[in-house]
Design a protein around this motif. Structure first.
Motif, PDB file in Angstrom:
ATOM      1  N   GLN A  37       0.604 -14.384   2.632  1.00  0.00           N
ATOM      2  CA  GLN A  37       0.027 -15.247   1.599  1.00  0.00           C
ATOM      3  C   GLN A  37      -1.342 -14.731   1.169  1.00  0.00           C
ATOM      4  OE1 GLN A  37       0.072 -19.135   3.451  1.00  0.00           O
ATOM      5  NE2 GLN A  37       1.979 -19.694   2.427  1.00  0.00           N
ATOM      6  N   ALA A  38      -2.167 -14.342   2.126  1.00  0.00           N
ATOM      7  CA  ALA A  38      -3.498 -13.817   1.813  1.00  0.00           C
ATOM      8  C   ALA A  38      -3.389 -12.515   1.025  1.00  0.00           C
ATOM      9  CB  ALA A  38      -4.298 -13.594   3.093  1.00  0.00           C
ATOM     10  N   TYR A  39      -2.429 -11.688   1.377  1.00  0.00           N
ATOM     11  CA  TYR A  39      -2.197 -10.409   0.695  1.00  0.00           C
ATOM     12  C   TYR A  39      -1.876 -10.631  -0.782  1.00  0.00           C
ATOM     13  CZ  TYR A  39      -0.192  -5.647   0.378  1.00  0.00           C
ATOM     14  OH  TYR A  39       0.089  -4.345   0.054  1.00  0.00           O
ATOM     15  N   ILE A  40      -0.994 -11.576  -1.038  1.00  0.00           N
ATOM     16  CA  ILE A  40      -0.604 -11.894  -2.417  1.00  0.00           C
ATOM     17  C   ILE A  40      -1.778 -12.504  -3.182  1.00  0.00           C
ATOM     18  CG2 ILE A  40       0.878 -13.398  -3.817  1.00  0.00           C
ATOM     19  CD1 ILE A  40       3.025 -12.981  -1.553  1.00  0.00           C
ATOM     20  N   ILE A  41      -2.498 -13.404  -2.546  1.00  0.00           N
ATOM     21  CA  ILE A  41      -3.662 -14.021  -3.190  1.00  0.00           C
ATOM     22  C   ILE A  41      -4.699 -12.970  -3.558  1.00  0.00           C
ATOM     23  CG2 ILE A  41      -5.653 -15.529  -2.777  1.00  0.00           C
ATOM     24  CD1 ILE A  41      -3.679 -17.315  -1.125  1.00  0.00           C
ATOM     25  N   MET A  42      -4.977 -12.031  -2.634  1.00  0.00           N
ATOM     26  CA  MET A  42      -5.967 -10.984  -2.916  1.00  0.00           C
ATOM     27  C   MET A  42      -5.505 -10.075  -4.044  1.00  0.00           C
ATOM     28  SD  MET A  42      -8.755 -11.500  -1.450  1.00  0.00           S
ATOM     29  CE  MET A  42      -9.426 -10.058  -2.223  1.00  0.00           C
ATOM     30  N   ALA A  43      -4.225  -9.790  -4.112  1.00  0.00           N
ATOM     31  CA  ALA A  43      -3.704  -8.970  -5.215  1.00  0.00           C
ATOM     32  C   ALA A  43      -3.968  -9.663  -6.552  1.00  0.00           C
ATOM     33  CB  ALA A  43      -2.216  -8.717  -5.024  1.00  0.00           C
ATOM     34  N   TYR A  61     -13.062  -6.390  -5.123  1.00  0.00           N
ATOM     35  CA  TYR A  61     -12.417  -7.038  -3.978  1.00  0.00           C
ATOM     36  C   TYR A  61     -11.419  -6.126  -3.269  1.00  0.00           C
ATOM     37  CZ  TYR A  61     -14.612 -11.127  -5.960  1.00  0.00           C
ATOM     38  OH  TYR A  61     -15.541 -12.004  -6.450  1.00  0.00           O
ATOM     39  N   LEU A  62     -11.336  -4.869  -3.697  1.00  0.00           N
ATOM     40  CA  LEU A  62     -10.412  -3.936  -3.058  1.00  0.00           C
ATOM     41  C   LEU A  62     -10.643  -3.751  -1.556  1.00  0.00           C
ATOM     42  CD1 LEU A  62      -9.720  -1.085  -5.633  1.00  0.00           C
ATOM     43  CD2 LEU A  62      -8.068  -2.637  -4.605  1.00  0.00           C
ATOM     44  N   PRO A  63     -11.889  -3.739  -1.064  1.00  0.00           N
ATOM     45  CA  PRO A  63     -12.055  -3.589   0.393  1.00  0.00           C
ATOM     46  C   PRO A  63     -11.363  -4.701   1.198  1.00  0.00           C
ATOM     47  CG  PRO A  63     -14.115  -3.124  -0.709  1.00  0.00           C
ATOM     48  CD  PRO A  63     -13.175  -3.678  -1.755  1.00  0.00           C
ATOM     49  N   ILE A  64     -11.364  -5.902   0.692  1.00  0.00           N
ATOM     50  CA  ILE A  64     -10.683  -7.001   1.381  1.00  0.00           C
ATOM     51  C   ILE A  64      -9.177  -6.778   1.327  1.00  0.00           C
ATOM     52  CG2 ILE A  64     -10.259  -9.496   1.439  1.00  0.00           C
ATOM     53  CD1 ILE A  64     -13.055  -9.768   0.053  1.00  0.00           C
ATOM     54  N   PHE A  65      -8.687  -6.410   0.146  1.00  0.00           N
ATOM     55  CA  PHE A  65      -7.265  -6.132  -0.005  1.00  0.00           C
ATOM     56  C   PHE A  65      -6.847  -4.981   0.906  1.00  0.00           C
ATOM     57  CE2 PHE A  65      -3.611  -4.061  -2.004  1.00  0.00           C
ATOM     58  CZ  PHE A  65      -2.749  -5.136  -2.123  1.00  0.00           C
ATOM     59  N   ASN A  66      -7.686  -3.956   0.990  1.00  0.00           N
ATOM     60  CA  ASN A  66      -7.396  -2.807   1.833  1.00  0.00           C
ATOM     61  C   ASN A  66      -7.254  -3.233   3.294  1.00  0.00           C
ATOM     62  OD1 ASN A  66      -7.062   0.026   2.419  1.00  0.00           O
ATOM     63  ND2 ASN A  66      -9.148  -0.021   3.210  1.00  0.00           N
ATOM     64  N   ARG A  67      -8.143  -4.084   3.757  1.00  0.00           N
ATOM     65  CA  ARG A  67      -8.083  -4.551   5.149  1.00  0.00           C
ATOM     66  C   ARG A  67      -6.803  -5.337   5.411  1.00  0.00           C
ATOM     67  NH1 ARG A  67      -7.048  -4.834   9.459  1.00  0.00           N
ATOM     68  NH2 ARG A  67      -8.165  -5.783  11.176  1.00  0.00           N
ATOM     69  N   LEU A  68      -6.426  -6.186   4.463  1.00  0.00           N
ATOM     70  CA  LEU A  68      -5.178  -6.934   4.595  1.00  0.00           C
ATOM     71  C   LEU A  68      -3.983  -5.987   4.599  1.00  0.00           C
ATOM     72  CD1 LEU A  68      -5.962  -9.887   2.197  1.00  0.00           C
ATOM     73  CD2 LEU A  68      -5.703 -10.043   4.670  1.00  0.00           C
ATOM     74  N   GLN A  73      -3.942  -2.816   5.517  1.00  0.00           N
ATOM     75  CA  GLN A  73      -3.909  -2.093   6.788  1.00  0.00           C
ATOM     76  C   GLN A  73      -3.312  -2.945   7.906  1.00  0.00           C
ATOM     77  OE1 GLN A  73      -8.002  -0.990   7.301  1.00  0.00           O
ATOM     78  NE2 GLN A  73      -7.776   0.928   6.160  1.00  0.00           N
ATOM     79  N   GLU A  74      -3.699  -4.200   7.962  1.00  0.00           N
ATOM     80  CA  GLU A  74      -3.165  -5.099   8.991  1.00  0.00           C
ATOM     81  C   GLU A  74      -1.669  -5.297   8.798  1.00  0.00           C
ATOM     82  OE1 GLU A  74      -2.823  -7.491  12.289  1.00  0.00           O
ATOM     83  OE2 GLU A  74      -4.498  -6.203  11.706  1.00  0.00           O
ATOM     84  N   ARG A  75      -1.259  -5.468   7.564  1.00  0.00           N
ATOM     85  CA  ARG A  75       0.160  -5.650   7.248  1.00  0.00           C
ATOM     86  C   ARG A  75       0.974  -4.428   7.684  1.00  0.00           C
ATOM     87  NH1 ARG A  75       2.738  -5.337   1.694  1.00  0.00           N
ATOM     88  NH2 ARG A  75       4.354  -6.914   1.670  1.00  0.00           N
ATOM     89  N   GLU A  76       0.473  -3.238   7.355  1.00  0.00           N
ATOM     90  CA  GLU A  76       1.161  -2.001   7.724  1.00  0.00           C
ATOM     91  C   GLU A  76       1.183  -1.807   9.238  1.00  0.00           C
ATOM     92  OE1 GLU A  76       2.833   0.218   5.559  1.00  0.00           O
ATOM     93  OE2 GLU A  76       2.575  -1.553   4.309  1.00  0.00           O
ATOM     94  N   ALA A  77       0.095  -2.145   9.910  1.00  0.00           N
ATOM     95  CA  ALA A  77       0.031  -2.007  11.369  1.00  0.00           C
ATOM     96  C   ALA A  77       1.045  -2.923  12.045  1.00  0.00           C
ATOM     97  CB  ALA A  77      -1.380  -2.308  11.870  1.00  0.00           C
ATOM     98  N   ARG A  78       1.154  -4.137  11.547  1.00  0.00           N
ATOM     99  CA  ARG A  78       2.129  -5.073  12.125  1.00  0.00           C
ATOM    100  C   ARG A  78       3.551  -4.585  11.895  1.00  0.00           C
ATOM    101  NH1 ARG A  78       0.231 -11.314  11.708  1.00  0.00           N
ATOM    102  NH2 ARG A  78      -1.923 -11.021  12.373  1.00  0.00           N
ATOM    103  N   LYS A  79       3.814  -4.051  10.706  1.00  0.00           N
ATOM    104  CA  LYS A  79       5.143  -3.524  10.401  1.00  0.00           C
ATOM    105  C   LYS A  79       5.466  -2.349  11.320  1.00  0.00           C
ATOM    106  CE  LYS A  79       8.015  -1.657   6.666  1.00  0.00           C
ATOM    107  NZ  LYS A  79       8.658  -0.715   7.552  1.00  0.00           N
ATOM    108  N   ALA A  80       4.515  -1.443  11.499  1.00  0.00           N
ATOM    109  CA  ALA A  80       4.730  -0.287  12.369  1.00  0.00           C
ATOM    110  C   ALA A  80       4.986  -0.718  13.810  1.00  0.00           C
ATOM    111  CB  ALA A  80       3.525   0.651  12.294  1.00  0.00           C
TER     112      ALA A  80
END
Length: 61
Positions: free
Chosen positions: A12-18, A28-35, A37-44
């Motif tokens: 939800q936060a990822y979509i909101i930041m987009a 606001y790209l640094p916040i989106f980037n952090r989200l 990275q976390e999303r990709e890390a969890r997927k991996a």
């Protein structure tokens, strides 16, 4: 008590930041980037866990 961020909350936060970036710009790209990275890390991590479980399951046969 520790509150954990669920995958659903992260998504939800990822979509909101987009949408915020679309509407308000790149600052606001640094916040989106952090989200992201976390999303990709969890997927991996989940993918790796799935592989381990598959290997363990194959060894039982």
């Amino acid at each position: 008590m520790k509150n954990s961020v669920t995958d659903e909350m992260l998504e939800q936060a990822y979509i909101i930041m987009a949408k915020i970036i679309r509407d308000h710009g790149e600052k606001y790209l640094p916040i989106f980037n952090r989200l992201h990275q976390e999303r990709e890390a969890r997927k991996a991590k989940q993918d790796l866990k799935d592989i381990a479980l598959q290997i363990a399951g194959d060894m039982q046969r």
